[in-house]
Design a protein around this motif. Structure first.
Motif, short mmCIF file in Angstrom:
data_model
loop_
_atom_site.label_atom_id
_atom_site.label_comp_id
_atom_site.label_asym_id
_atom_site.label_seq_id
_atom_site.Cartn_x
_atom_site.Cartn_y
_atom_site.Cartn_z
N TYR A 96 26.03 20.44 24.69
CA TYR A 96 25.67 21.16 25.91
C TYR A 96 26.71 22.24 26.20
O TYR A 96 27.88 22.08 25.87
CB TYR A 96 25.61 20.21 27.11
N ASN A 97 26.25 23.33 26.82
CA ASN A 97 27.15 24.39 27.27
C ASN A 97 27.33 24.28 28.78
O ASN A 97 26.36 24.40 29.54
CB ASN A 97 26.58 25.78 26.93
N ILE A 98 28.55 24.06 29.21
CA ILE A 98 28.85 23.93 30.63
C ILE A 98 29.65 25.16 31.06
O ILE A 98 30.74 25.42 30.53
CB ILE A 98 29.66 22.65 30.92
N LYS A 99 29.14 25.91 32.03
CA LYS A 99 29.79 27.14 32.48
C LYS A 99 30.47 26.92 33.84
O LYS A 99 29.91 26.26 34.72
CB LYS A 99 28.79 28.29 32.58
N MET A 100 31.67 27.50 33.99
CA MET A 100 32.40 27.45 35.25
C MET A 100 32.84 28.87 35.61
O MET A 100 33.57 29.51 34.85
CB MET A 100 33.64 26.55 35.13
N LYS A 101 32.38 29.36 36.76
CA LYS A 101 32.74 30.70 37.21
C LYS A 101 34.03 30.64 38.04
O LYS A 101 34.16 29.79 38.92
CB LYS A 101 31.62 31.31 38.03
N LEU A 102 34.95 31.56 37.72
CA LEU A 102 36.21 31.61 38.46
C LEU A 102 36.02 32.47 39.71
O LEU A 102 35.49 33.59 39.62
CB LEU A 102 37.32 32.21 37.58
N PHE A 103 36.50 31.96 40.84
CA PHE A 103 36.33 32.70 42.09
C PHE A 103 37.57 32.51 42.98
O PHE A 103 37.99 31.38 43.25
CB PHE A 103 35.09 32.23 42.84
N ASP A 104 38.14 33.63 43.40
CA ASP A 104 39.31 33.62 44.28
C ASP A 104 38.82 33.71 45.73
O ASP A 104 38.40 34.78 46.18
CB ASP A 104 40.24 34.79 43.94
N GLN A 105 38.86 32.59 46.44
CA GLN A 105 38.33 32.56 47.80
C GLN A 105 39.19 33.38 48.77
O GLN A 105 38.68 33.96 49.74
CB GLN A 105 38.25 31.11 48.29
N GLU A 106 40.52 33.46 48.52
CA GLU A 106 41.39 34.21 49.43
C GLU A 106 41.04 35.70 49.42
O GLU A 106 40.98 36.35 50.46
CB GLU A 106 42.85 34.00 49.04
N SER A 107 40.83 36.25 48.21
CA SER A 107 40.52 37.68 48.10
C SER A 107 39.03 37.95 48.00
O SER A 107 38.61 39.10 47.91
CB SER A 107 41.22 38.27 46.87
N ASP A 108 38.26 36.84 48.02
CA ASP A 108 36.80 36.96 47.91
C ASP A 108 36.41 37.80 46.68
O ASP A 108 35.59 38.71 46.75
CB ASP A 108 36.22 37.59 49.17
N SER A 109 37.02 37.48 45.53
CA SER A 109 36.76 38.22 44.29
C SER A 109 36.50 37.25 43.15
O SER A 109 36.92 36.08 43.19
CB SER A 109 37.95 39.13 43.95
N ILE A 110 35.83 37.75 42.16
CA ILE A 110 35.48 36.93 40.99
C ILE A 110 36.56 37.08 39.94
O ILE A 110 36.96 38.20 39.59
CB ILE A 110 34.12 37.36 40.41
N GLY A 111 37.05 35.95 39.41
CA GLY A 111 37.96 35.95 38.29
C GLY A 111 39.36 36.42 38.62
O GLY A 111 39.74 36.57 39.78
N ILE A 112 40.10 36.69 37.55
CA ILE A 112 41.47 37.17 37.68
C ILE A 112 41.62 38.47 36.90
O ILE A 112 40.99 38.66 35.86
CB ILE A 112 42.48 36.12 37.18
N PRO A 113 42.48 39.38 37.37
CA PRO A 113 42.67 40.65 36.67
C PRO A 113 43.70 40.51 35.54
O PRO A 113 44.41 39.50 35.45
CB PRO A 113 43.21 41.55 37.78
N PRO A 114 43.81 41.54 34.67
CA PRO A 114 44.84 41.52 33.62
C PRO A 114 46.23 41.39 34.24
O PRO A 114 46.50 41.89 35.33
CB PRO A 114 44.65 42.87 32.93
N GLY A 115 47.11 40.70 33.52
CA GLY A 115 48.47 40.49 34.00
C GLY A 115 48.65 39.20 34.78
O GLY A 115 49.79 38.81 35.09
N SER A 116 47.58 38.51 35.10
CA SER A 116 47.66 37.26 35.84
C SER A 116 47.91 36.09 34.89
O SER A 116 47.72 36.19 33.67
CB SER A 116 46.37 37.02 36.63
N ASP A 117 48.32 34.97 35.46
CA ASP A 117 48.47 33.72 34.70
C ASP A 117 47.25 32.84 34.96
O ASP A 117 46.67 32.86 36.06
CB ASP A 117 49.74 32.97 35.12
N LEU A 118 46.92 32.04 33.95
CA LEU A 118 45.79 31.11 34.07
C LEU A 118 46.19 29.75 33.52
O LEU A 118 46.71 29.65 32.41
CB LEU A 118 44.56 31.64 33.32
#
Length: 791
Positions: free
Chosen positions: A747-769
């Motif tokens: 099965y393929n399980i997808k998880m979308k990254l979402f930053d609730q503080e900035s109300d934005s999707i994912g993380i930009p380049p230069g960030s840590d994960l």
């Protein structure tokens, strides 16, 4: 002249066999019988003329004599008086008339003798021509015993010499095939011995213990059945054109190197080149690239149980015995050891077209797999699998609706270029390999076939049906297991998914036949004018329609016998220039009223993606002589077990994770039941963490490929996954690892990254994960792939 023909000796009937005719070939006997028939007709004609002339003379003589007997006495006395009177003048009237008739007969016979002499000369000429024809036929029959590949090579060499000074660069069609181009059906039918020998597996080269089995399969998978496997052809033949250009460059190089080797080693053209020498020629770094063919599929494509056969229990293993490997061997053998195609397989048990969508979308091709020129979707069996039926039910869909949705999504994704010019869409072919009994109702088993045919017709792609090629044989006896899976065991009807060796051999033939059919069909298309003498010949098809001096004139070209337009009046109402790209999605809401507008709007919006070969060359892009650029990598980190060269064993998977594995308590790479994965060997509470510092690209989505299974071992299996960037929680999910189905599946399980503080999707380049994993239920779990990507 005698009425007997040249071959009619005393004591022998015309046309009876002699020692000479008995020793000749059937083709020679047919030619000899045809000539004898001609000679018999000629002699009968001459005899008839002679007999007719003879009887005409006799009739004239009798008429003259009858006149003196039958006429009344007065007439007789008058004739007699005239004769006496004439006699006194020095001759008898009766004698003179008779002599005149004889003279006429002699002249007629003389003319007939002259005609007979001319006909005899003609017969002699025909006899000489027959001898020459028999010699030519003997040479032809002798050459026909040569291998098919040798004939192709000789034809290619001859055409190369003829075209050396041609004003235009010749394409593969002009170099290799005669005109008019023979059909694949004709070529296949006339070279069955070569097909049989080329099918011989490399492990069976010495004894060919599968000779009879292979011959019987060829008997069942006959040329007419192979023709039935051709379902749809591409609308745009540009990918075929590109592919043939790649093949031509490599073929020319290899043929030249083989000729040079033969000259250096004093070998004759028909002499085989040793395998080691041929290997060096194929691996020459100066050689133009191979054609890249990628096959994506499930366990059937992997070759599960492909070793089972009626001969012995020692068939090739799944890697070498599966139909893609057999297809590769077949093509190499057929072309005299020349490796023209780089055939790669991405196959994983339990996967279907849904998995293929993820793999293509995220460019999860192994590092050693180049961007394909040809892509074959071989998921039909797994798309019809019982597991796929359950997945559809879970989504409140019928199996037909699920097939429809997934097939369309895959086709649109593959046919949309990833990058203009350097990533033109590959030639996409759909293979319907499903001839199983996952559904017991015959009509239900055709769902995949109907979907493939619908989508292929709408989007203009090629499709192949192994199922349609042999369906009548299998349905005629559902207890057979040469051409399908085994459906009976001990007399009891059972569920059978994986076909045996016979199917894999036949499948290789079906795909090869369809590839050859693409070549012969393309080569049968009319040639079009090239822009310059350095341009390779192109063929007229839907992908080469063009404007005339910037004005749309319906793409008309006065070639192939079509006359120039008189242009007395511009005719309106015809079709506009077809939009570039693929048509709009085929949905229930798509109407005839709006389809043209929707297609044109999409074409304008994505115009930079849909550039033609001349446009790409004009911009300075390389042609297809070299490999395409590496695919854009949308994923920061990705892997799928068994899809890369070193990801088929635990050590390879450990090495893949090691650079990013910052903590690990109880997880390891294991291959239980030959299914590799990352598993919690310490049971409940096992944890591990992956960290990525200062990412070089945005990350919006994470996808996990996990295996779900059944039984006590898997009961309650559950994995908690969390994604963090610094102190920010971007995603959290608990993934179930068990189900009620009596099988294991991916099965393929997808998880979308979402930053609730900035109300934005994912993380930009230069960030840590940072991503943490913990087994919070059950005793086991299995991860078989990951993709951390920008979408």
């Amino acid at each position: 002249m005698s009425g007997r023909s040249v071959d009619d000796a005393p004591g022998r009937r015309i046309g009876s066999p002699t020692a000479a005719t008995m020793s000749t070939t059937p083709s020679e006997r047919r030619r000899s019988l045809s000539l004898r028939s001609l000679l018999i007709c000629v002699n009968v004609f001459l005899a008839a003329i002679f007999i007719t002339t003879l009887f005409s003379g006799i009739r004239l003589t009798n008429n003259y004599e009858g006149a003196s007997k039958d006429n009344n006495a007065g007439v007789f006395r008058n004739i007699l008086d005239e004769s006496i009177s004439a006699g006194t003048r020095g001759g008898s009237s009766s004698s003179g008339g008779h002599n005149k008739i004889i003279t006429t007969l002699e002249n007629d016979l003389k003319q007939e003798k002259e005609k007979t002499k001319k006909l005899e000369e003609t017969i002699a000429t025909l006899m000489q021509q027959q001898g020459a024809a028999q010699n030519s036929a003997a040479e032809t029959d002798s050459s026909s015993s040569n291998s098919f590949q040798q004939q192709l090579l000789e034809s290619y060499k001859k055409q190369i010499n003829q075209n050396h000074n041609s004003k235009n660069k010749q394409d593969l069609c002009s170099n290799l095939l005669p005109k008019p181009t023979p059909t694949t059906l004709s070529l296949w039918s006339h070279h069955m011995p070569n097909i049989l020998n080329a099918t011989k597996h490399w492990s069976d080269r010495e004894s060919f213990q599968f000779h009879d089995f292979t011959a019987l399969l060829l008997h069942f998978v006959s040329p007419d059945r192979l023709q039935r496997s051709v379902k749809t052809l591409p609308l745009d033949w540009t990918p075929v054109e590109r592919s043939l250009n790649v093949i031509q460059r490599r073929l020319h190089f290899l043929q030249s190197e083989m000729e040079r080797y033969r000259q250096m080693n004093q070998l004759q053209p028909k002499d085989e080149i040793p395998l080691e020498a041929m290997k060096k020629i194929n691996e020459d770094p100066k050689a133009p690239r191979k054609l890249n063919l990628l096959i994506m599929g499930g366990s059937v494509t992997m070759g599960v149980v492909c070793h089972i056969n009626p001969v012995n229990a020692k068939g090739p293993n799944r890697r070498d015995g599966a139909w893609p490997a057999r297809l590769n061997h077949f093509l190499i053998n057929l072309f005299h050891g020349m490796e023209l195609i780089n055939l790669q397989t991405m196959a994983l048990g339990g996967t279907n077209t849904e998995t293929a969508i993820t793999m293509w979308d995220y460019s999860l091709l192994a590092g050693d797999i180049p961007y394909p020129d040809i892509l074959i979707n071989a998921y039909a069996t797994n798309d019809m699998h019982w597991n796929s039926m359950q997945d559809a039910i879970a989504r409140n869909q019928t199996l037909e609706q699920s097939l429809y949705k997934l097939s369309q999504e895959f086709i649109r994704m593959v046919m949309t270029p990833k990058k203009s010019c350097r990533h033109a869409p590959p030639m996409l072919l759909y293979l319907d390999d499903y001839l199983g009994n996952e559904q017991n109702e015959v009509l239900s088993t055709l769902a995949s076939s109907q979907t493939i045919n619908l989508m292929s017709s709408y989007y203009g792609i090629g499709s192949i049906s192994y199922a349609d090629a042999v369906r009548d044989v299998v349905y005629g006896d559902t207890k057979e297991w040469w051409l399908s899976a085994q459906w009976y065991e001990g007399g009891k009807y059972i569920r059978g998914v994986h076909p045996h060796m016979g199917t894999h051999i036949a499948m290789a033939w079906v795909v090869a036949f369809n590839l050859f059919n693409l070549v012969t069909t393309y080569c049968s298309l009319p040639e079009i004018e090239t822009q310059s003498a350095t341009d390779t010949i192109r063929r007229l098809h839907a992908g080469t329609e063009r404007n005339n001096k910037g004005e749309w004139d319906y793409g008309y070209q006065s070639i192939n016998g079509l006359p120039p337009l008189q242009a007395a009046k511009k005719l309106g109402g015809g079709p506009r220039e077809k939009p570039r790209g693929i048509p709009p999605p085929l949905t229930r809401d798509l109407s005839l009223e709006h389809i043209s507008d929707e297609w044109r709007e999409d074409s304008v919006e994505n115009a930079p993606l849909w550039k033609t070969i001349p446009e790409c060359l004009a911009e300075g892009h390389f042609d297809d002589a070299i490999d395409h650029d590496s695919l854009p990598k949308p994923c920061l980190f990705s892997w799928v077990v068994n899809m890369e060269r070193f990801l088929d064993k635990p050590k390879g998977l450990n090495n893949k994770l090691k650079p990013y594995l910052t903590s690990n308590s109880g997880w390891s790479a294991e291959a239980d039941n030959n299914k590799l994965g990352w598993v919690p060997s310490s049971g409940l509470g096992s944890k591990f963490t992956l960290e990525f510092k200062k990412v070089a690209q945005p990350v919006h989505m994470m996808t996990w490929m996990i295996m779900r299974s059944y039984g006590e071992k898997w009961d309650g299996s559950k994995l908690k996954v969390e994604a963090w960037s610094g102190e920010k929680l971007l995603a959290r999910d608990e993934i179930v690892g068990f189900h009620d189905k009596k099988t294991s599946e991916t099965y393929n399980i997808k998880m979308k990254l979402f930053d609730q503080e900035s109300d934005s999707i994912g993380i930009p380049p230069g960030s840590d994960l940072k991503v943490t994993f913990e087994l919070v239920g059950g005793t086991t779990f299995k991860i078989s792939g990951m993709a951390i990507c920008d979408h």
